[in-house]
Design an enzyme around this catalytic site. Structure first.
Site, PDB file in Angstrom:
ATOM      1  N   GLU A  95       0.845  -1.198   0.000  1.00 24.35           N
ATOM      2  CA  GLU A  95       0.000   0.000   0.000  1.00 24.35           C
ATOM      3  C   GLU A  95       0.879   1.246   0.000  1.00 24.35           C
ATOM      4  O   GLU A  95       2.011   1.218   0.480  1.00 24.35           O
ATOM      5  CB  GLU A  95      -0.898  -0.058   1.262  1.00 24.35           C
ATOM      6  CG  GLU A  95      -1.723   1.153   1.570  1.00 24.35           C
ATOM      7  CD  GLU A  95      -2.830   1.434   0.563  1.00 24.35           C
ATOM      8  OE1 GLU A  95      -2.534   1.443  -0.656  1.00 24.35           O
ATOM      9  OE2 GLU A  95      -3.968   1.685   0.979  1.00 24.35           O
ATOM     10  N   ASP A  96       0.350   2.353  -0.522  1.00 26.54           N
ATOM     11  CA  ASP A  96       1.128   3.593  -0.529  1.00 26.54           C
ATOM     12  C   ASP A  96       1.153   4.270   0.843  1.00 26.54           C
ATOM     13  O   ASP A  96       2.195   4.663   1.332  1.00 26.54           O
ATOM     14  CB  ASP A  96       0.630   4.568  -1.617  1.00 26.54           C
ATOM     15  CG  ASP A  96      -0.858   4.906  -1.521  1.00 26.54           C
ATOM     16  OD1 ASP A  96      -1.563   4.335  -0.659  1.00 26.54           O
ATOM     17  OD2 ASP A  96      -1.319   5.739  -2.324  1.00 26.54           O
ATOM     18  N   ASP A  99      -3.727   5.978   6.169  1.00 30.07           N
ATOM     19  CA  ASP A  99      -4.176   7.278   6.659  1.00 30.07           C
ATOM     20  C   ASP A  99      -5.178   7.025   7.795  1.00 30.07           C
ATOM     21  O   ASP A  99      -4.793   6.898   8.949  1.00 30.07           O
ATOM     22  CB  ASP A  99      -4.786   8.028   5.471  1.00 30.07           C
ATOM     23  CG  ASP A  99      -5.163   9.454   5.784  1.00 30.07           C
ATOM     24  OD1 ASP A  99      -4.419  10.103   6.540  1.00 30.07           O
ATOM     25  OD2 ASP A  99      -6.186   9.944   5.280  1.00 30.07           O
ATOM     26  N   LYS A 127       0.459   7.753   8.526  1.00 35.09           N
ATOM     27  CA  LYS A 127       0.171   9.057   9.145  1.00 35.09           C
ATOM     28  C   LYS A 127      -0.559   8.794  10.457  1.00 35.09           C
ATOM     29  O   LYS A 127      -1.791   8.752  10.490  1.00 35.09           O
ATOM     30  CB  LYS A 127      -0.794   9.812   8.222  1.00 35.09           C
ATOM     31  CG  LYS A 127      -0.226  11.033   7.542  1.00 35.09           C
ATOM     32  CD  LYS A 127      -1.348  11.831   6.911  1.00 35.09           C
ATOM     33  CE  LYS A 127      -1.403  11.673   5.426  1.00 35.09           C
ATOM     34  NZ  LYS A 127      -2.445  12.515   4.789  1.00 35.09           N
ATOM     35  N   PHE A 148      -0.814  16.415   3.718  1.00 37.18           N
ATOM     36  CA  PHE A 148      -1.286  15.707   2.523  1.00 37.18           C
ATOM     37  C   PHE A 148      -0.095  15.670   1.576  1.00 37.18           C
ATOM     38  O   PHE A 148       0.416  16.706   1.154  1.00 37.18           O
ATOM     39  CB  PHE A 148      -2.494  16.399   1.872  1.00 37.18           C
ATOM     40  CG  PHE A 148      -3.133  15.491   0.866  1.00 37.18           C
ATOM     41  CD1 PHE A 148      -4.079  14.557   1.264  1.00 37.18           C
ATOM     42  CD2 PHE A 148      -2.753  15.527  -0.470  1.00 37.18           C
ATOM     43  CE1 PHE A 148      -4.644  13.673   0.345  1.00 37.18           C
ATOM     44  CE2 PHE A 148      -3.315  14.657  -1.403  1.00 37.18           C
ATOM     45  CZ  PHE A 148      -4.262  13.727  -0.989  1.00 37.18           C
ATOM     46  N   VAL A 149       0.369  14.452   1.298  1.00 42.72           N
ATOM     47  CA  VAL A 149       1.594  14.315   0.513  1.00 42.72           C
ATOM     48  C   VAL A 149       1.303  13.802  -0.900  1.00 42.72           C
ATOM     49  O   VAL A 149       0.306  13.121  -1.137  1.00 42.72           O
ATOM     50  CB  VAL A 149       2.629  13.403   1.213  1.00 42.72           C
ATOM     51  CG1 VAL A 149       3.206  14.086   2.435  1.00 42.72           C
ATOM     52  CG2 VAL A 149       2.018  12.052   1.588  1.00 42.72           C
ATOM     53  N   ARG A 161       1.629  11.823  -9.445  1.00 41.98           N
ATOM     54  CA  ARG A 161       2.085  10.464  -9.119  1.00 41.98           C
ATOM     55  C   ARG A 161       3.501  10.186  -9.631  1.00 41.98           C
ATOM     56  O   ARG A 161       4.201   9.337  -9.100  1.00 41.98           O
ATOM     57  CB  ARG A 161       1.142   9.425  -9.747  1.00 41.98           C
ATOM     58  CG  ARG A 161      -0.242   9.376  -9.156  1.00 41.98           C
ATOM     59  CD  ARG A 161      -0.952   8.116  -9.621  1.00 41.98           C
ATOM     60  NE  ARG A 161      -2.391   8.163  -9.441  1.00 41.98           N
ATOM     61  CZ  ARG A 161      -3.028   7.871  -8.310  1.00 41.98           C
ATOM     62  NH1 ARG A 161      -2.342   7.533  -7.249  1.00 41.98           N
ATOM     63  NH2 ARG A 161      -4.332   7.922  -8.231  1.00 41.98           N
TER      64      ARG A 161
HETATM   65  P1  IMP Z   1      -7.219   5.248   4.428  1.00 39.88           P
HETATM   66  O1  IMP Z   1      -8.242   4.251   4.037  1.00 39.88           O
HETATM   67  O2  IMP Z   1      -7.830   6.453   5.082  1.00 39.88           O
HETATM   68  O3  IMP Z   1      -6.088   4.690   5.246  1.00 39.88           O
HETATM   69  O4  IMP Z   1      -6.651   5.863   3.112  1.00 39.88           O
HETATM   70  C1  IMP Z   1      -5.753   5.248   2.313  1.00 39.88           C
HETATM   71  C2  IMP Z   1      -5.736   5.882   0.945  1.00 39.88           C
HETATM   72  O5  IMP Z   1      -6.020   7.291   0.962  1.00 39.88           O
HETATM   73  C3  IMP Z   1      -4.361   5.763   0.363  1.00 39.88           C
HETATM   74  O6  IMP Z   1      -4.197   4.556  -0.313  1.00 39.88           O
HETATM   75  C4  IMP Z   1      -4.278   6.976  -0.543  1.00 39.88           C
HETATM   76  O7  IMP Z   1      -4.754   6.653  -1.829  1.00 39.88           O
HETATM   77  C5  IMP Z   1      -5.184   8.012   0.083  1.00 39.88           C
HETATM   78  N1  IMP Z   1      -4.415   9.005   0.854  1.00 39.88           N
HETATM   79  C6  IMP Z   1      -4.404   9.178   2.183  1.00 39.88           C
HETATM   80  N2  IMP Z   1      -3.581  10.161   2.555  1.00 39.88           N
HETATM   81  C7  IMP Z   1      -3.042  10.641   1.417  1.00 39.88           C
HETATM   82  C8  IMP Z   1      -2.073  11.674   1.146  1.00 39.88           C
HETATM   83  O8  IMP Z   1      -1.517  12.362   2.015  1.00 39.88           O
HETATM   84  N3  IMP Z   1      -1.769  11.855  -0.165  1.00 39.88           N
HETATM   85  C9  IMP Z   1      -2.340  11.135  -1.182  1.00 39.88           C
HETATM   86  N4  IMP Z   1      -3.223  10.168  -0.964  1.00 39.88           N
HETATM   87  C10 IMP Z   1      -3.576   9.914   0.329  1.00 39.88           C
END
Ligand code: IMP
Length: 174
Positions: A95-96, A99, A127, A148-149, A161
């Site tokens: 995963e990238d 969050d 994060k 936000f990165v 990207r």
């Molecule tokens: P989560 O389900 O809230 O953990 O979100 C995960 C997804 O939100 C990641 O796979 C990203 O695609 C997107 N995301 C969350 N924070 C960022 C950020 O700072 N920059 C870009 N995409 C983000």
């Protein structure tokens, strides 16, 4: 306006070498079924697999809880499913960024329910300030502050990207 560099290419490269070595050691003798979470993890996965000195199978899934906004919609959608059967496989989700943790919580459960032998998570970024759903990250690139990165696979509204580093998104850029 130039993007402020938060994690340089050099720093990223060094960390991914370390993660690859750790994964190689911990999965010794096994084949790893790598599941790249599209779109954001494509660059991390491409660099990480070149540092894993074990046989790997690559598969891709598109699951997202975000639209074009910097705030989570709180809803996960599987938009493109895996091409392979993961039953009995050692799955490593790539995963990238974690969050709120929602994406990984739902995805991990989904992969476990398909009968994977093991499910682990490699996330490039984490994060902690925004975490809402407890998520265990087995292999973490970097813990970051609440910004936000963009770059290194991560986007804002589909853009940035391609940047080879992680930058902090500032609305002035658009
Ligand atoms: P989560 O389900 O809230 O953990 O979100 C995960 C997804 O939100 C990641 O796979 C990203 O695609 C997107 N995301 C969350 N924070 C960022 C950020 O700072 N920059 C870009 N995409 C983000």
């Amino acid at each position: 306006m130039a993007v402020e560099v938060y994690l340089s290419e050099e720093k990223i490269k060094t960390r991914i070498k370390e993660l690859g070595a750790q994964i190689t050691k911990e999965y010794a003798g096994e084949e790893i079924h790598i599941v790249c979470v599209l779109n954001g993890a494509f660059m991390f996965m491409a660099d990480l697999v070149r540092e894993i000195k074990l046989p790997v199978i690559l598969d891709f899934i598109s699951a997202s809880s975000y639209g074009d906004e910097t705030v989570s919609s709180g809803e996960l959608k599987i938009k493109m499913d895996l091409a392979s059967d993961v039953a009995g496989k050692h799955v490593l989700l790539v995963e990238d960024i974690v969050d709120t943790g929602l994406t990984m919580k739902v995805l991990r459960k989904n992969i476990e329910e398909r009968g994977a032998k093991s499910v682990k998570l490699a996330s490039f970024l984490f994060k902690p300030a925004r975490l809402e759903h407890e998520t265990h990250i087995d292999y973490l690139g970097f813990e970051i502050e609440d910004h936000f990165v963009i770059g290194y696979g991560l986007d804002f509204a589909g853009r940035y990207r391609e940047l080879p580093y992680i930058g902090i998104y500032s609305p002035d850029q658009d």
